[in-house]
Design an enzyme around this catalytic site. Structure first.
Site: not given
Ligand code: ARG
Length: 475
Positions: A282, A161, A288, A295
Site C-alpha cells: 500500500s 454458505h 500491507k 483480485e
C-alpha cells in the site's frame, strides 16, 4: 503509422472521396493488423490455387510467393507498417504487395473477397491462440495439482454458505478448481473441431465463378474441410462467440479461485501466505501485503463476460450475409485473448508459490461442530433412523454451545446425559468418530475427500493434463 495517400480496395464507381468522418469510422487497421501473418498464410494458399486454376503462370506464382515471403518478413521486423491511410489489414497488405510486384500484385484478389478473407483470418488467429491459452491453462492446472499433492492429507474446514460444514482434505478443494479448468480445456478442444472449417472460396457471399479449389486451400491452412455454404461461411461468427463463451467461463473459474485466494490470504482466515513476488503493498499503510493478482483475476472476468455479451449483441438480428457490423467481432475477441494470456500466468505463479498454513487449517478443520454429520452417521450405522440421529446431534450441538464446549471435548458422562444414543457401548465411545482424519478417511468412495481418493484424482488429472499439453503443442 505514417500519414500516406489513402489506400482503398474500392472506389472505381465513386466520383467523390469518402468524408473524413466515414474514414475514421471505417478504419480497422489499428486493431486488425495483428491478423497480418494469418492473412499472408491465406494469401499464399490462394496464390497456389490461382496457379493451379491456370490464372497465374509459374513465374508469376514464384514472384508472388517471393513477394509474400518478403512482405511477411518486413511485417515481422517492423519494416512494413500499416499507415492511417490503410483501411484494414487486407488493404495494407495489398499495398505492400503492389509495392513489391507492381501490377502483378493486383492478380491475387481474383476469386476472393475481404468477406471470406476476414472470416478465415480470424479463425486461423483463434485456432493458433487457443493452443497458447490451453498451454497457460495447463500451467495453472499443474500449479493446483502440485499444491494438492502437498496437501492430500491436510485437513481443512470445508464450507457451504461460507460456513464451516464438514472437514475436507485441502488438496481436494484445490483439485476442485483444477477439474473446472480441465473442462475449460475440453471445451476449447471441442470448439476447435467446429472452428476447423475454411470460409475461403466463398468470395463475397456466393462462391466464385473461377475454377478455385476450396478443399485444397482448406487443407493447406490446416482446416479439416471447406465450408459447405458460402453464405453461411461469410456471415457466421459462431466460432467467435463460442470462443468468447469459453473465455468467459475460464474467467468465471479463475474469478472463483481468485475470490477464495483473497479470503484465504486474509487475517481472518490465514490459510495461505502469498509470496512477495505475487503481492503488492500500500502507498500509505506500510504493513500491507495485498493479493492483487487474485483480485485482478476476479476483476478481469467482468471484461471477459462483457466481450461475450458485446459480440452476441452485435450478431443478433443481422441479416445474411456479410454486414459491416461484423467488423465489431475482432476487438472483443482480441481483448479476451490478451486478457487470458495476461492473467493466467500470474494466477499460476501465485498458486504455485503460495505457502499453505497447514497448522491453521488443521486446527480449524473441526471448528463449528464440523463433525456433527459423522456423529449422526455413526448412529445410522447403529440402526437409528437418520431423522432421530439428526435431532439428537442437534441437541448435542446446542448443549455444547450453552456450555461453551466443542464436540471433541465432551466426556462419556456428558454425552450420555444429552441422549441415550450417545452412551458408550461395547463398540467403544462415540467420541471415537470425533476425529478429523477419521472423518476424511471415511469418505472413501469415488469423489470423496479421503486422502486416497485425492491421490487417485491427482494421478488421473496428471494424465489428463499431459494429454492437454500434447494437444496444445502438437496439433
Ligand atoms: N474490415 C472488415 C471486417 O473486419 C473486412 C471485411 C470488409 N468487407 C467489406 N465488404 N467491407 O469485417
Amino acid at each position: 503509422m505514417a500519414d500516406n495517400k489513402p489506400m482503398r480496395l474500392w472506389g472505381g464507381r465513386f466520383e467523390g472521396g469518402p468524408s473524413d468522418a466515414l474514414t475514421r469510422l471505417s478504419v480497422s487497421v489499428q486493431f486488425d493488423w495483428r491478423l497480418a501473418p494469418y492473412d499472408l498464410l491465406a494469401s499464399r494458399a490462394h496464390a497456389r490455387v490461382l496457379h493451379r486454376a491456370g490464372l497465374l503462370a509459374q513465374d508469376e506464382l514464384d514472384r508472388m510467393l517471393g513477394a509474400l515471403d518478403d512482405l511477411d518478413q518486413a511485417c515481422r521486423n517492423g519494416e512494413f507498417r500499416p499507415t492511417v491511410a490503410d483501411e484494414d489489414v487486407h488493404t495494407a497488405l495489398e499495398r505492400g504487395l503492389l509495392e513489391r510486384l507492381g501490377t502483378l500484385g493486383g492478380k491475387l484478389r481474383a476469386g476472393r473477397s475481404r468477406n471470406d478473407q476476414i472470416a478465415t483470418d480470424l479463425r486461423l488467429y483463434l485456432r493458433d491462440h487457443v493452443r497458447t491459452i490451453v498451454s497457460r491453462l495447463v500451467e495453472l492446472e499443474t500449479a493446483l495439482i502440485g499444491q494438492a499433492e502437498e496437501h492430500a492429507e491436510t485437513a481443512a474446514p470445508g464450507m457451504t454458505h461460507l460456513q464451516h460444514a464438514q472437514p475436507v482434505a485441502f488438496g481436494h478443494q484445490l483439485l476442485a478448481h483444477a477439474h473446472a479448468l480441465t473442462r475449460d480445456v475440453d471445451r476449447l478442444r471441442d470448439w476447435d473441431r467446429r472452428a476447423a472449417v475454411s470460409p475461403l472460396g466463398s468470395g463475397a457471399l456466393a462462391g466464385s465463378s473461377l475454377p478455385l479449389d476450396p478443399a485444397a486451400v482448406a487443407a493447406e491452412l490446416g482446416f479439416d474441410s471447406a465450408a459447405p455454404n458460402s453464405m453461411d461461411a461469410v456471415a457466421d461468427r459462431d466460432f467467435a462467440a463460442e470462443f468468447l463463451f469459453c473465455a468467459a467461463m475460464i474467467g468465471v473459474h479463475i474469478s472463483r479461485l481468485g475470490e477464495e485466494l483473497v479470503l484465504w490470504a486474509s487475517q481472518e482466515f490465514r490459510w495461505i501466505e502469498v509470496d512477495d513476488a505475487y503481492s503488492t503493498g500500500s502507498s500509505i499503510m506500510p504493513q500491507k501485503k495485498n493479493p492483487d493478482v487474485a483480485e485482478l483475476a476476479r476483476g478481469k472476468s467482468g471484461r471477459l463476460i462483457g466481450s461475450l455479451m458485446s459480440l452476441l449483441t452485435t450478431l443478433k438480428g443481422l441479416p445474411l450475409t456479410y454486414n459491416r457490423d461484423l467488423q465489431e467481432d475482432k476487438e472483443p475477441v482480441f481483448d479476451a485473448v490478451d486478457t487470458l494470456l495476461l492473467v493466467l500466468p500470474a494466477v499460476s505463479g501465485m498458486v504455485s508459490t503460495m505457502r499453505v498454513n497447514k497448522a491453521k487449517l488443521e486446527a480449524s478443520a473441526p471448528d463449528g461442530f464440523a463433525l456433527a454429520t459423522d456423529l449422526a452417521e455413526l448412529l445410522v450405522r447403529q440402526g437409528v433412523p437418520f431423522r432421530e440421529a439428526h435431532e439428537a446431534v442437534g441437541h448435542l450441538v446446542v448443549w455444547c454451545q450453552v456450555n461453551d464446549k466443542d464436540l471433541g471435548e465432551l466426556t462419556d458422562e456428558e454425552l450420555a446425559k444429552v441422549s441415550p444414543y450417545f452412551a458408550s457401548g461395547p463398540d467403544g465411545s462415540v467420541r471415537d468418530v470425533l476425529n478429523v482424519q477419521g472423518a476424511l478417511a471415511a469418505r472413501a468412495a469415488r469423489g470423496g475427500t479421503a486422502p486416497d481418493r485425492v491421490r487417485d484424482q491427482i494421478a488421473a488429472l496428471r494424465e489428463t493434463v499431459d494429454d492437454q499439453a500434447a494437444w496444445a503443442n502438437e496439433s
